[in-house]
Design an enzyme around this catalytic site. Sequence first.
Site, PDB file in Angstrom:
ATOM      1  N   ASP A   1       3.355   9.599  -0.849  1.00 59.12           N
ATOM      2  CA  ASP A   1       2.192   8.817  -0.419  1.00 59.12           C
ATOM      3  C   ASP A   1       1.951   7.697  -1.418  1.00 59.12           C
ATOM      4  O   ASP A   1       2.077   7.917  -2.626  1.00 59.12           O
ATOM      5  CB  ASP A   1       0.957   9.742  -0.366  1.00 59.12           C
TER       6      ASP A   1
ATOM      7  N   HIS B   1       0.819  -1.223   0.000  1.00 64.90           N
ATOM      8  CA  HIS B   1       0.000   0.000   0.000  1.00 64.90           C
ATOM      9  C   HIS B   1       0.848   1.265   0.000  1.00 64.90           C
ATOM     10  O   HIS B   1       0.354   2.326  -0.343  1.00 64.90           O
ATOM     11  CB  HIS B   1      -0.947  -0.007   1.210  1.00 64.90           C
TER      12      HIS B   1
HETATM   13  P1  ADP Z   1      -3.203   6.719   4.954  1.00 63.72           P
HETATM   14  O1  ADP Z   1      -3.648   5.327   4.604  1.00 63.72           O
HETATM   15  O2  ADP Z   1      -1.723   6.951   4.845  1.00 63.72           O
HETATM   16  O3  ADP Z   1      -3.721   7.212   6.267  1.00 63.72           O
HETATM   17  P2  ADP Z   1      -5.065   7.601   2.840  1.00 63.72           P
HETATM   18  O4  ADP Z   1      -5.390   8.982   2.386  1.00 63.72           O
HETATM   19  O5  ADP Z   1      -4.786   6.657   1.728  1.00 63.72           O
HETATM   20  O6  ADP Z   1      -3.837   7.706   3.861  1.00 63.72           O
HETATM   21  O7  ADP Z   1      -6.275   7.005   3.668  1.00 63.72           O
HETATM   22  C1  ADP Z   1      -6.718   7.660   4.807  1.00 63.72           C
HETATM   23  C2  ADP Z   1      -8.140   7.194   5.136  1.00 63.72           C
HETATM   24  O8  ADP Z   1      -8.389   7.567   6.489  1.00 63.72           O
HETATM   25  C3  ADP Z   1      -9.174   7.872   4.273  1.00 63.72           C
HETATM   26  O9  ADP Z   1     -10.204   6.978   3.966  1.00 63.72           O
HETATM   27  C4  ADP Z   1      -9.672   9.011   5.157  1.00 63.72           C
HETATM   28  O10 ADP Z   1     -11.018   9.369   4.967  1.00 63.72           O
HETATM   29  C5  ADP Z   1      -9.490   8.447   6.548  1.00 63.72           C
HETATM   30  N1  ADP Z   1      -9.200   9.552   7.468  1.00 63.72           N
HETATM   31  C6  ADP Z   1      -8.158  10.386   7.456  1.00 63.72           C
HETATM   32  N2  ADP Z   1      -8.300  11.325   8.416  1.00 63.72           N
HETATM   33  C7  ADP Z   1      -9.449  11.075   9.040  1.00 63.72           C
HETATM   34  C8  ADP Z   1     -10.187  11.694  10.106  1.00 63.72           C
HETATM   35  N3  ADP Z   1      -9.742  12.791  10.709  1.00 63.72           N
HETATM   36  N4  ADP Z   1     -11.327  11.136  10.471  1.00 63.72           N
HETATM   37  C9  ADP Z   1     -11.797  10.039   9.858  1.00 63.72           C
HETATM   38  N5  ADP Z   1     -11.184   9.435   8.843  1.00 63.72           N
HETATM   39  C10 ADP Z   1     -10.025   9.934   8.430  1.00 63.72           C
END
Ligand code: ADP
Length: 467
Positions: free
Chosen positions: A364, A157
């Site tokens: 990322d 990932h």
């Molecule tokens: P990572 O897997 O590195 O955290 P991604 O952007 O690929 O980054 O995925 C992050 C996921 O987590 C997304 O689905 C996003 O909506 C969720 N997310 C990030 N911040 C929050 C938050 N403050 N509250 C709820 N969900 C969150």
Amino acid sequence: MSRTGRLVAVSNRVGPVRGAAAAGGLAVGLVDALRERGGLWFGWSGRTASGRGSLRQEMADGITLATLDLTQQDFDGYYSGFCNNCLWPLMHFRIDLMRFEHRQLEAYRRVNTRFAQSLARLLRAGDRVWVHDYHLIPLAEELRRRRVRQRIGFFLHTPFPPTEILSTLPEHESLIRALFAYDLIGFQTEEDLVRFQEHIRRACGGTAKGGVVTAFGRELRAGAFPIGIDVDQFHRYAFTAPGNREFARMQSVLRGRDQFIGVDRLDYSKGLLRRMDAFGRYLEGHPKAHGKVILLQVAPVSRSDLIAYRSFRQELDREAARVNGRFARFDWTPVHYLNRALPRRTLAGLYRASRVGIVTPMRDGMNLVAMEYVAAQDPADPGVLVLSRFAGAAQYLREALIVNPYDGEETAAAMHLAREMRIQERRRRHEALMRRLRARDVSRWRRDFLAALSEVPAGRQGLRKAR
Ligand code: ADP
């Protein structure tokens, strides 16, 4: 429910199967696939226990969840240590933050061995095993040692780093060799795939032709399988209760001001410090925007037991305070900063209420927030996405405003351009982005990966001597 040909998913954490929290990208993609055939999901329970603890099995929505607890020592060494303090920074090209300890690598291997011991007993002939992410690189090798001959695929990932960076990891050879116990390896982007192939050619004396990669006397298939989101579901979240209520509430709070939104785990890879700085530059260069624009940054704390994360958080607090201290007026605070996770439907409403989505990681694997922001927009009056070229998503979401997050001026200029963009241009870009999201949604990701895994020539699993 078929008794053979199950899908067996393995990930560090076994996520919830139902409810709002289950709607994260990985969980959605997996849960649907697991439900289809009454599959098995194997991994860590998320708990630590004093002893080893035994395998726990439960059913949820037709899926068997099989979980193990970790001892505190394994949690520290494997999860906090080797995974989060060594591999995570390495995979995101941050070798300045990488901390390597032999005993943590040992804990990583120990946990993978323990996982393999338990999992091997649960597998049936005809199962397909799909292992997720950098936590579990040695798992297939350990399964093969236990005579597991089923097809095993691996999906990374995170980004795959360039060979010069990867080579700084002590014992990287053994990790890369371990990958060759898989039949198929999937990456987020073509760029990651190419870096993997390069590493195999330059550091392992192997060959990579098309999707066939050979090294260590073994052969595997490798490909790019970009992950996506459930586009229609996320759009619905923004336009039905409670997401639409949150949208309306946000709008009444904004009172005609334009909102820029950032949503990220509080992680140094997400570019939050430079984002704050770029927003400060934007305000500095555009006095007319004062009082009319706010940046809402939602950043729940993550991995707070690690020093790198604690000091990063302190820096970010200071940077947000600096921008507010410099520009705020008694009736306007430019940066609103929340250290909380929000329900996904609330997030959808907030994205919808935001004129600009700011997604500017320094590196990322893919970035799902960029996709969620686009999916939550009103097609008649959509907002604009500002996206770092170093997010995997930038390979696909070409109609976003693509920026180099190391260039604060450029990012600030994109913020301005996004806010000022005419409606026809916004609609044109949004339509194109939605087409791209639909073409590569989460169900295509898992279909493509699993189809490729099924196409690995039969009868060679675990015995894949190079020709
Ligand atoms: P990572 O897997 O590195 O955290 P991604 O952007 O690929 O980054 O995925 C992050 C996921 O987590 C997304 O689905 C996003 O909506 C969720 N997310 C990030 N911040 C929050 C938050 N403050 N509250 C709820 N969900 C969150």
